[in-house]
Structures are given as structure tokens and as C-alpha cells.
Design a protein around this motif. Structure first.
Motif, PDB file in Angstrom:
ATOM      1  N   ASP A 196      16.657  -3.267  22.373  1.00 27.29           N
ATOM      2  CA  ASP A 196      16.924  -3.786  23.708  1.00 27.29           C
ATOM      3  C   ASP A 196      16.795  -5.320  23.715  1.00 27.29           C
ATOM      4  O   ASP A 196      15.802  -5.867  23.241  1.00 27.29           O
ATOM      5  CB  ASP A 196      15.888  -3.167  24.650  1.00 27.29           C
ATOM      6  N   ARG A 200      13.826   0.690  23.722  1.00 28.20           N
ATOM      7  CA  ARG A 200      13.794   0.012  25.008  1.00 28.20           C
ATOM      8  C   ARG A 200      12.586  -0.898  25.168  1.00 28.20           C
ATOM      9  O   ARG A 200      11.548  -0.704  24.538  1.00 28.20           O
ATOM     10  CB  ARG A 200      13.769   1.050  26.138  1.00 28.20           C
ATOM     11  N   LYS A 201      12.729  -1.878  26.050  1.00 26.28           N
ATOM     12  CA  LYS A 201      11.575  -2.631  26.512  1.00 26.28           C
ATOM     13  C   LYS A 201      10.750  -1.715  27.402  1.00 26.28           C
ATOM     14  O   LYS A 201      11.298  -0.900  28.150  1.00 26.28           O
ATOM     15  CB  LYS A 201      12.029  -3.863  27.291  1.00 26.28           C
ATOM     16  N   HIS A 235      10.965   0.958  31.383  1.00 24.71           N
ATOM     17  CA  HIS A 235      12.292   1.324  31.876  1.00 24.71           C
ATOM     18  C   HIS A 235      12.591   2.809  31.752  1.00 24.71           C
ATOM     19  O   HIS A 235      13.639   3.259  32.224  1.00 24.71           O
ATOM     20  CB  HIS A 235      13.367   0.534  31.129  1.00 24.71           C
ATOM     21  N   ASP A 239       6.827 -11.393  20.387  1.00 25.51           N
ATOM     22  CA  ASP A 239       8.221 -11.774  20.181  1.00 25.51           C
ATOM     23  C   ASP A 239       8.328 -13.206  19.645  1.00 25.51           C
ATOM     24  O   ASP A 239       7.324 -13.869  19.375  1.00 25.51           O
ATOM     25  CB  ASP A 239       9.038 -11.583  21.462  1.00 25.51           C
ATOM     26  N   LYS A 283       4.400  -8.291  24.021  1.00 23.46           N
ATOM     27  CA  LYS A 283       5.270  -7.342  24.713  1.00 23.46           C
ATOM     28  C   LYS A 283       5.057  -5.943  24.145  1.00 23.46           C
ATOM     29  O   LYS A 283       4.312  -5.748  23.181  1.00 23.46           O
ATOM     30  CB  LYS A 283       6.737  -7.753  24.577  1.00 23.46           C
ATOM     31  N   MET A 321       7.454  -2.275  23.259  1.00 28.13           N
ATOM     32  CA  MET A 321       8.720  -1.552  23.243  1.00 28.13           C
ATOM     33  C   MET A 321       8.426  -0.061  23.216  1.00 28.13           C
ATOM     34  O   MET A 321       7.325   0.366  22.853  1.00 28.13           O
ATOM     35  CB  MET A 321       9.586  -1.957  22.052  1.00 28.13           C
ATOM     36  N   THR A 365       9.720  -8.598  16.455  1.00 27.94           N
ATOM     37  CA  THR A 365      10.409  -7.544  17.195  1.00 27.94           C
ATOM     38  C   THR A 365      10.957  -6.478  16.252  1.00 27.94           C
ATOM     39  O   THR A 365      10.788  -5.278  16.478  1.00 27.94           O
ATOM     40  CB  THR A 365      11.549  -8.142  18.033  1.00 27.94           C
TER      41      THR A 365
END
Length: 226
Positions: free
Chosen positions: A80, A102-103, A106, A118, A124, A126, A178
Motif C-alpha cells: 500500500d 495494507r496500511k 483500513h 518508513d 507505522k 502494516m 517498509t
């Protein structure tokens, strides 16, 4: 980073998206990403226009897949969001399924999650749905029994499929954080007995960073920018 032919094209910010060079050197489509008018804070060029060019996109996908010709690939995974574009194009070319990584936040289903840092240094997470992949079984015919009453009695056993061999795709790899997290997440799918197996990484560019080198040392990689 781009070869001489592309550098000449970079001067034009209004390249004809229907134009295809008469002599198509490898990576000719990279010129479609120019220009960068916002300076060194942007460590990448924007491939959006490359994706709009029919021949450019096809040639980019073909170049990314060339090193994997003959390799068994069962599935393509894209990150994503921009990795969805290249990943879906590669999956369609290979006629394989596409796994969307996906992040976090969602998906409305149970998920596996993987934290990461990142390229900008932000923390973050995922995620991917836990039931995206279900280990399957295929009949393995062991032989035929005797003919009884005009019908063959067939004997077989159900043999579990091996782990799904997965090609991971993203648009650009800067620090590698990532992509490394995506690899770890894919490895969690399918359980211990039938894990997904990352078999390679395809991306427009892998920066010469510690994380980029870590990925290239451990996985078969292909990138368009030399």
C-alpha cells in the motif's frame, strides 16, 4: 542514475505519452518520471506518468519480470499504496493472484500486523487479513484399483501444497524498512506448516542504503534504475 538517453528527455516536462522512441534502449521509460522540482527532500522521482504510458508500463513490467523467468511464482504481493499499481500489473501479466498489504486501520476483518519504520523515520504498522490465504490440498493420484462392476475404484491421498512462493512488489525502496516489514508479514501467512515463501523483490529502484543492501543480499531482486 538514469542513462544518457533518459537524461536528454528529462529536459521536457511535457513528454508525449503516446510517443515511443524509435530506438528503445533498456529503461527508456524512466525518463517519463522527470522532473523533480521540489529538491533533495524528495529522494525519488514520481512514476505516475510512467504508469499512464501504455508501452512504458508494459516495458517496465517486462524488465522487472525478466530475471524471474522460469522461477516458480504462485502469488504477487503489493505494498500500500503505490505498490498496488505495479504489483497488480505484474500479477495480471503472470496470471497470478494479488495479495494487498495494507496500511493499518483500513481493514474490517481480523488481521496480522507488522510494525515498521518508513523512509521518513515515522513509526507505522502494516496489516493483511488473516484468511487472505488458506493452505490448500491437491489430490495426488497413487494408482487405480481393480475394475468393479464396470467402474474403476480410484485410490488417492490428499497432499498439502507447499508454501506459496510470493514475489513482493513496491514502487521504490529507500531505507528498506517498509519492504523488510512486508517480507516479515508475508512469512507469517499460512501458518508454520504452509508458510508463504518470499522468493523475490521487484521495484523501480532500490536505493544504496543499509536496508536496501540487506534486501539484495538475502533475496533475488530486480529494479529498473541502474
Amino acid at each position: 542514475l538514469l542513462h544518457a538517453q533518459c537524461l536528454q528527455c528529462l529536459r521536457s516536462s511535457h513528454m508525449d505519452l503516446c510517443h515511443v522512441p524509435t530506438t528503445q534502449e533498456k529503461g527508456w521509460y524512466l525518463a517519463l518520471m522527470a522532473p523533480n522540482i521540489k529538491g533533495p527532500n524528495y529522494a525519488w522521482l514520481d512514476p505516475s506518468r510512467l504508469y499512464c504510458h501504455p508501452q512504458g508500463l508494459q516495458d517496465c513490467v517486462a524488465d522487472l519480470l525478466q530475471p524471474f523467468q522460469g522461477d516458480p511464482i504462485d502469488m504477487v504481493a503489493g505494498i500500500d499504496a503505490m505498490g498496488f499499481i505495479l504489483g497488480a500489473a505484474i500479477a495480471a501479466t503472470l496470471r497470478k493472484g494479488f495479495l494487498a498489504i495494507r496500511k493499518a486501520g483500513h481493514l474490517c476483518v481480523q488481521t496480522l500486523v507488522q510494525p515498521y519504520t518508513d523512509y521518513s523515520g515515522r513509526e507505522k504498522v502494516m496489516e493483511v487479513r488473516t484468511d487472505a490465504i488458506s493452505p490448500g490440498e491437491l489430490p495426488s493420484w497413487l494408482g487405480r484399483g481393480r475394475c468393479r462392476g464396470g467402474h474403476w475404484a480410484l485410490s488417492y491421498s490428499l497432499c498439502p501444497l507447499p508454501g506459496l512462493r510470493t514475489l513482493l512488489v513496491d514502487q521504490w525502496v529507500e531505507t528498506g524498512g517498509t519492504m523488510r516489514a512486508a517480507i516479515q508479514l508475508v512469512e507469517q501467512l499460512g501458518g508454520v506448516s504452509h508458510p508463504c515463501v518470499p522468493t523475490g523483490v521487484a521495484t523501480i529502484c532500490i536505493e544504496d542504503s543499509e536496508g536496501g543492501r540487506w534486501i539484495q543480499e538475502r533475496y533475488k531482486c530486480c529494479h529498473c534504475v541502474p
